[in-house]
Design an enzyme around this catalytic site. Structure first.
Site, PDB file in Angstrom:
ATOM      1  N   HIS A 189      -1.670   1.626 -19.542  1.00  0.00           N
ATOM      2  CA  HIS A 189      -0.364   2.252 -19.784  1.00  0.00           C
ATOM      3  C   HIS A 189      -0.139   2.475 -21.272  1.00  0.00           C
ATOM      4  O   HIS A 189       0.337   3.514 -21.696  1.00  0.00           O
ATOM      5  CB  HIS A 189       0.763   1.338 -19.299  1.00  0.00           C
ATOM      6  CG  HIS A 189       1.035   1.445 -17.847  1.00  0.00           C
ATOM      7  ND1 HIS A 189       1.232   2.654 -17.220  1.00  0.00           N
ATOM      8  CD2 HIS A 189       1.168   0.497 -16.889  1.00  0.00           C
ATOM      9  CE1 HIS A 189       1.462   2.430 -15.948  1.00  0.00           C
ATOM     10  NE2 HIS A 189       1.416   1.134 -15.711  1.00  0.00           N
ATOM     11  N   ARG A 291     -10.432  18.723 -11.604  1.00  0.00           N
ATOM     12  CA  ARG A 291     -10.701  17.538 -10.771  1.00  0.00           C
ATOM     13  C   ARG A 291     -10.056  17.750  -9.400  1.00  0.00           C
ATOM     14  O   ARG A 291      -8.920  17.333  -9.171  1.00  0.00           O
ATOM     15  CB  ARG A 291     -10.133  16.281 -11.425  1.00  0.00           C
ATOM     16  CG  ARG A 291     -10.887  15.803 -12.669  1.00  0.00           C
ATOM     17  CD  ARG A 291     -10.287  14.487 -13.164  1.00  0.00           C
ATOM     18  NE  ARG A 291     -11.155  13.788 -14.092  1.00  0.00           N
ATOM     19  CZ  ARG A 291     -10.975  13.733 -15.415  1.00  0.00           C
ATOM     20  NH1 ARG A 291      -9.954  14.346 -15.971  1.00  0.00           N
ATOM     21  NH2 ARG A 291     -11.802  13.047 -16.182  1.00  0.00           N
ATOM     22  N   GLU A 415     -23.861  12.482 -15.308  1.00  0.00           N
ATOM     23  CA  GLU A 415     -23.121  11.212 -15.364  1.00  0.00           C
ATOM     24  C   GLU A 415     -24.045  10.043 -15.067  1.00  0.00           C
ATOM     25  O   GLU A 415     -23.834   8.939 -15.552  1.00  0.00           O
ATOM     26  CB  GLU A 415     -22.019  11.206 -14.298  1.00  0.00           C
ATOM     27  CG  GLU A 415     -20.967  12.259 -14.502  1.00  0.00           C
ATOM     28  CD  GLU A 415     -20.002  12.306 -13.331  1.00  0.00           C
ATOM     29  OE1 GLU A 415     -18.824  12.052 -13.543  1.00  0.00           O
ATOM     30  OE2 GLU A 415     -20.432  12.601 -12.195  1.00  0.00           O
ATOM     31  N   ASP A 439     -18.372   8.385 -17.144  1.00  0.00           N
ATOM     32  CA  ASP A 439     -19.288   7.715 -16.229  1.00  0.00           C
ATOM     33  C   ASP A 439     -20.647   7.476 -16.870  1.00  0.00           C
ATOM     34  O   ASP A 439     -21.272   6.436 -16.629  1.00  0.00           O
ATOM     35  CB  ASP A 439     -19.440   8.530 -14.938  1.00  0.00           C
ATOM     36  CG  ASP A 439     -18.321   8.197 -13.969  1.00  0.00           C
ATOM     37  OD1 ASP A 439     -18.027   7.009 -13.790  1.00  0.00           O
ATOM     38  OD2 ASP A 439     -17.715   9.132 -13.414  1.00  0.00           O
ATOM     39  N   ARG A 449     -15.936   1.024 -16.165  1.00  0.00           N
ATOM     40  CA  ARG A 449     -15.026   1.767 -17.046  1.00  0.00           C
ATOM     41  C   ARG A 449     -13.567   1.374 -16.827  1.00  0.00           C
ATOM     42  O   ARG A 449     -12.714   1.661 -17.653  1.00  0.00           O
ATOM     43  CB  ARG A 449     -15.206   3.279 -16.864  1.00  0.00           C
ATOM     44  CG  ARG A 449     -14.857   3.770 -15.507  1.00  0.00           C
ATOM     45  CD  ARG A 449     -15.252   5.215 -15.278  1.00  0.00           C
ATOM     46  NE  ARG A 449     -14.170   6.142 -15.517  1.00  0.00           N
ATOM     47  CZ  ARG A 449     -14.189   7.420 -15.141  1.00  0.00           C
ATOM     48  NH1 ARG A 449     -15.264   7.924 -14.554  1.00  0.00           N
ATOM     49  NH2 ARG A 449     -13.184   8.203 -15.380  1.00  0.00           N
ATOM     50  N   CYS A 486     -17.272  17.086 -20.772  1.00  0.00           N
ATOM     51  CA  CYS A 486     -15.916  17.070 -20.203  1.00  0.00           C
ATOM     52  C   CYS A 486     -15.365  15.667 -20.052  1.00  0.00           C
ATOM     53  O   CYS A 486     -14.291  15.476 -19.506  1.00  0.00           O
ATOM     54  CB  CYS A 486     -15.877  17.804 -18.872  1.00  0.00           C
ATOM     55  SG  CYS A 486     -16.891  17.021 -17.611  1.00  0.00           S
TER      56      CYS A 486
HETATM   57  C1  PEP Z   1     -16.636  11.659 -16.579  1.00  0.00           C
HETATM   58  O1  PEP Z   1     -17.171  10.819 -15.850  1.00  0.00           O
HETATM   59  O2  PEP Z   1     -16.773  11.695 -17.817  1.00  0.00           O
HETATM   60  C2  PEP Z   1     -15.766  12.688 -15.984  1.00  0.00           C
HETATM   61  C3  PEP Z   1     -15.322  13.685 -16.702  1.00  0.00           C
HETATM   62  O3  PEP Z   1     -15.424  12.529 -14.676  1.00  0.00           O
HETATM   63  P1  PEP Z   1     -14.282  11.508 -14.181  1.00  0.00           P
HETATM   64  O4  PEP Z   1     -13.631  10.926 -15.404  1.00  0.00           O
HETATM   65  O5  PEP Z   1     -13.332  12.309 -13.361  1.00  0.00           O
HETATM   66  O6  PEP Z   1     -15.072  10.526 -13.397  1.00  0.00           O
HETATM   67 MG    MG Z   2     -17.115  11.072 -13.724  1.00  0.00          MG
END
Ligand code: PEP
Ligand code: MG
Length: 556
Positions: A189, A291, A415, A439, A449, A486
């Protein structure tokens, strides 16, 4: 802590600050003596509890009304939680059996937290809110002042163990120079609100408690460092220069261009039509990560093809003749979707998520591709589709065929380390790749993560992660295929320069990050970016990598 000492944490929002420390007051629930309320006094004790609960919830609502955006939503949700009839009923029952109100609130909170934790990850995150509420109600019952942000006479650097949602929502950015927490992670948060308010922020700082209330500190949130005993004159000069560049960021307008003239494609990460519309207004040149799973978190059954297409077409409509990269469902792990994922898995991040859900229902994937193809029909821009969690070459071949059959451009996310290690072969199968650094860091560093305690491992500046990204980007340059980024790494202005130097062809990020990345790119040349990309490959750790990059880019 001795003079001129520096400690480090995980940077969340860039910026410099110099000022005195104000610690968020923390109310520790005391050990309450075991006692029993006499029968005659139980009704009064129930009334006392209801009054305290009401006071706390009214305070939260008042603060929700005086704030806006995400902050207001968080406070309103917490006020709602404080009115939960099931919770209240259980506390009242306990008091009616003779338990004093503070103990009744504590035991009921513990029971609810246990239930939430059992219900799974998203619900488990609400235990922070519940414990915070419990602390507030107990403080009220014991006649203690409201825990949380102290009254700030002058602008200060706010220190906390971790901020409760109610605290983060009450922050006044004019009084807070920076926000530093001992716990928390980049997705807590605290981090979300700090991003929204644009307050420099560092989380997960070990040994933060060594710095006492009132100490003067210099905070460099892009490096994640907190320094005591800094030269006041130098610190103030650096902060003034930083404030000038933050003003530039506020006035930034695209498109992004390096100081040497090359244009850089900046795209947005979105999850729905309104978000895409905001991104278009904020100078995003398209969508680099749509997404799609986040469109359907609330639905209890698979949406029909027409329902899906309708949602997708709203995102296409925001960028009628620009690029939209739609990601197929990344259900599972931290994004459970009842109709697409398995109920229980011991290790969900390493389990059935992303493309792997086709093992449960292959047609789910092809139905989604049909919906994307249908939605993209009226779209004049580039229609790119990418697939998450691709781990083998046969998967890459298979998805590329299905995507191309529908007239769409086929890509995969990088990823899983397997895809990065064998990037030559993977890239040969598809038209483009996009590196999901969130990821990729998780899997390269073997660190969840979602676990705030592991934030230093899941940092994309970790040399092992940078080495893999560099290798993927270089392969893209050699094979002349687009390689985007991304994940959150693209939203870090300094790392964005490094990624461009590595040969990455587009950067996709949260809309709020676009101006700071765009502005930073405008201050460096292609040659500096390339040097930074080269030099960081010698880094020993993430702090070292950050310092090397800044030096190569000429940033103090
Ligand atoms: C990532 O894993 O960096 C990604 C962009 O996908 P997400 O955060 O939606 O898992
Ligand atoms: Mg991801």
């Amino acid at each position: 802590m001795s003079a001129a000492d520096t400690i480090y944490g995980t940077p969340v929002v860039n910026g410099l600050a110099y000022g005195q420390v104000a610690w968020v007051s923390h109310f520790e629930i005391p050990n309450l003596p075991a006692s029993k309320i006499p029968l005659a006094q139980r009704k009064a004790e129930v009334d006392r509890y209801l009054k305290a609960a009401n006071t706390v919830s009214e305070r939260l609502l008042t603060r929700a009304k005086s704030t806006v955006g995400t902050a207001s939503d968080i406070l309103a949700a917490q006020a709602e939680l404080s009115r939960d009839p099931g919770f209240k009923k259980m506390v009242v029952q306990s008091i009616n059996k003779g338990t004093p109100a503070p103990s009744a609130v504590i035991t009921t909170t513990d029971m609810f937290c246990a239930m939430f934790e059992k219900a799974g990850r998203l619900m488990a995150e609400r235990t922070t809110d519940l414990n915070d509420l419990c602390m507030r109600v107990v403080a009220e019952l014991l006649g203690e002042p409201e825990p949380g942000i102290p009254h700030l006479g002058e602008p200060s650097v706010l220190f906390a163990d971790d901020l409760a949602p109610a605290d983060t929502a009450g922050l006044n950015p004019e009084k807070i120079l920076a926000l530093v927490t001992e716990q928390g992670g980049p997705t807590s948060h605290t981090s979300i609100i700090a991003r929204q308010l644009g307050i420099p922020c560092i989380v997960a700082v070990r040994r933060l408690h060594q710095i006492p209330q009132g100490e003067q500190v210099f905070v460099d949130a892009s490096l994640g460092s907190i320094t005591t005993g800094a030269n006041p004159e130098e610190a103030r000069q650096k902060v003034a220069a930083n404030l000038r560049s933050r003003a530039e960021i506020r006035h930034w307008q695209g498109p992004a261009r390096l100081a040497s003239g090359e244009e850089v494609e900046l795209l947005a990460n979105v999850q729905d039509g309104p978000g895409a519309q905001k991104a278009a207004e904020a100078y995003a040149q398209g969508v680099g990560l749509f997404r799609t799973e986040l469109c359907f978190l609330d639905s209890t059954k698979e949406p029909t093809c027409a329902e899906q297409a309708e949602k997708y077409s709203r995102v296409f409509a925001a960028f009628p003749d620009q690029k939209v990269v739609t990601r197929t469902l990344d259900a599972g792990s931290d994004k459970p979707i009842s109709w697409a994922t398995l109920e229980e898995e011991a290790n969900p991040a390493l389990g059935v998520r992303g493309l792997r859900t086709t093992g449960i229902d292959e047609d789910l994937f092809t139905r989604q591709l049909d919906a994307i193809a249908q939605a993209s029909r009226g779209h004049q821009g580039k229609n790119w589709v990418m697939v998450p969690m691709v781990s083998t070459l046969s998967e890459a071949k298979w998805v590329a065929k299905l995507i191309r059959e529908r007239g769409l451009t086929a890509g995969i996310m990088v990823e899983v380390p397997a895809a990065a290690i064998m990037i030559d072969q993977f890239l040969a199968e598809v038209d483009f790749v996009s590196i999901g650094t969130n990821d990729l860091s998780q899997y390269v560093m073997a660190a969840d993560r979602m676990n705030a305690n592991l934030a230093t491992y899941t940092d994309p500046w970790q040399p092992a992660v940078l080495t893999l990204i560099s290798r993927v980007a270089a392969t893209g340059v050699r094979l002349q295929k687009p390689v985007g980024v991304c994940g959150e790494a693209a939203a870090d202005p300094i790392l964005a320069c490094v990624l461009i130097g590595m040969g990455v062809t587009s950067l996709s990020m949260a809309t709020s990050a676009i101006p700071s990345v765009g502005s930073q790119l405008g201050q460096v040349t292609k040659e500096q970016c390339e040097r930074a990309a080269q030099d960081i490959l010698t880094a020993q750790d993430s702090g070292d990598a950050r310092n090397i990059a800044r030096r190569a880019l000429g940033i103090n």
